[in-house]
Design an enzyme around this catalytic site. Structure first.
Site: not given
Ligand code: FCB
Length: 468
Positions: A89, A133, A178, A306, A308, A373
């Site tokens: 991607r 992006h 995002e 995405n 985290y 992500e």
């Molecule tokens: C996300 C972004 C990506 C990267 C990660 C750590 O929010 O999409 O570009 O910075 O975080």
């Protein structure tokens, strides 16, 4: 090549198998890796301007050179092949394709992606392209940026150009990456480009990003009737600190402003009524015109998630003085979720990924999903023997893949997983200090080095699964 991780991965692969056609991917973004900001006619994006403004990016870092991927993409595709990726991607830089935000195309700019896509296909890797992006041409920001409705129309024009040139070979499209970050961090909190701090602009930007998404879906389908179209959304698990009514309401509000404000208009054709009511002090939402939501809710083929870290919130006894990243939310407190943290300070909590995937699946059972992500920054060191023993990153990835598998067992139609990131890169306002790559980049020499996590991922891909 060390084989330490091979044996256990292969021996226990039966324990957590993924479907044979599962996409094993890695992700990047144009401004974070390409460099070459003035090559072949590219003009400035809002991130070039943001980086050039003193004090906004740590240590004054910029994307001017980044990982020099623009010149080294062949070497990088060879690395992807060595790892065994089935999909990659990347994002297309709008100001390369349409310098100055002008309509039409810059042949030299689009030619780069043409070469990249061909190189990927030759290596047996499926190209997954993100149209936006975060690198809006500066000229479009000067004309109002995402709070201006016209930017959505310009985006559709750009999408048509890219679709016409790459649509015969791209296997999955993400219109936006995002939009929450673009709108809330870029226009509301000012942490990201273009650095505006206006909660009303954040909501305007949200709507025009979504409108741009819908118009881009139309443009992609017009150019390529078989296109597989998605959008990559931040989808977070928002949890309340206690079970009190106040804390639960805080969690409802943040869930609304992070997740539902994007997912609901796309999937149901309506903004959540509670979110509109919660933000009434900031905006009357009169920017939503008749017909917009029909455009925004055009069917998509898949959703990109995405993920985290989760969020933990409570109601504040008295409103905070400092502005919140979220409009009309100064009476909400954000807490650090318990558990180990990455170098970003983000808590490692794979249950959040599981909960998000299952939550979306329950609401929209037929929607195919990709984790577009997921990954972690750590302060990696190169050992004397030239190896990067990034065991914490391996543990993070393993735990999140296991969580994704759990969601699949619960019924989520998860089609693939993209590690963030293939390469160490420019981590936005944090500059180059935060390393997310499974491949290390030495920014002095531009040498690439597979970290242990890349070798581990290679073994997982090879085995089609991971140890439980
Ligand atoms: C996300 C972004 C990506 C990267 C990660 C750590 O929010 O999409 O570009 O910075 O975080």
């Amino acid at each position: 090549m060390p084989t330490q991780t091979e044996a256990p991965a292969a021996a226990t692969a039966q324990e957590l198998r993924f479907p044979p056609d599962f996409w094993w991917g890695a992700a990047t973004a144009a401004y974070q890796i390409e460099g070459a900001v003035a090559d072949d006619g590219r003009t400035a994006s809002i991130w070039d301007t943001f980086c050039a403004t003193p004090g906004l990016v740590v240590d004054g870092h910029t994307g001017d050179v980044a990982a020099d991927h623009y010149h080294r993409y062949r070497e990088d595709v060879a690395l992807m092949r060595e790892i065994g990726l089935s999909a990659y991607r990347f994002s297309v830089s709008w100001p390369r394709v349409q310098p100055g935000g002008r309509s039409g195309e810059n042949p030299a700019g689009i030619a780069f992606y043409d070469r990249l896509v061909d190189e990927l296909l030759t290596a047996g890797i499926k190209p997954a392209a993100t149209l936006y992006h975060w690198d809006l041409p500066q000229e479009l920001e000067d004309r109002g940026g995402w709070p201006a409705r016209d930017t959505a129309l310009r985006f559709a024009d750009y999408a048509a150009v890219v679709a016409a040139r790459l649509g015969d070979r791209v296997k999955l499209w993400c219109t936006l990456n995002e939009p929450w970050c673009s709108a809330f961090l870029g226009y509301g909190a000012g942490f990201h480009a273009p650095g505006r701090k206006n909660p009303a602009d954040a909501l305007l930007a949200t709507h025009h990003l979504l409108l741009g998404h819908g118009l881009a879906v139309q443009a992609l389908r017009a150019a390529v009737p078989t296109a597989q179209v998605s959008i990559a959304l931040n989808q977070g698990a928002v949890r309340s600190l206690t079970d009190s009514a106040g804390d639960r309401d805080a969690a409802r509000r943040i869930d609304g402003l992070l997740n539902r404000i994007y997912l609901d208009p796309i999937m149901t054709g309506a903004y959540p009524a509670d979110v509109m009511a919660d933000t009434a002090a900031v905006s009357d939402w009169s920017f939503v015109r008749e017909g917009d939501l029909a455009v925004i809710s055009a069917p998509i083929d898949a959703l990109g998630v995405n993920y985290y870290a989760p969020d933990l919130v409570s109601a504040a006894a008295t409103p905070h003085e400092e502005p919140s990243v979220y409009p009309a939310s100064q009476d909400i407190t954000f807490h650090q979720t318990p558990g180990p943290r990455t170098e970003m300070g983000w808590t490692v909590d794979p249950t959040g990924l599981r909960d998000v995937l299952i939550g979306v699946h329950r609401r929209f059972p037929d929607l195919p999903l990709y984790v577009t992500e997921n990954g972690a920054a750590y302060d990696d060191q190169v050992d004397a023997d030239g190896r990067v023993r990034d065991d914490e990153r391996i543990a993070y990835l393993r735990a999140h893949l296991a969580a994704a598998h759990e969601a699949m067992t619960a019924g989520a139609d998860l089609r693939g997983y993209f590690v963030w990131s293939l390469l160490d890169n420019f981590e936005w306002a944090f500059g180059y200090g935060k390393r997310f790559g499974i491949v290390r980049v030495d920014y002095d020499t531009q040498q690439r080095l597979l970290k242990d996590s890349a070798r581990w991922y290679r073994d997982v891909i090879h085995a089609g699964g991971i140890a439980a």
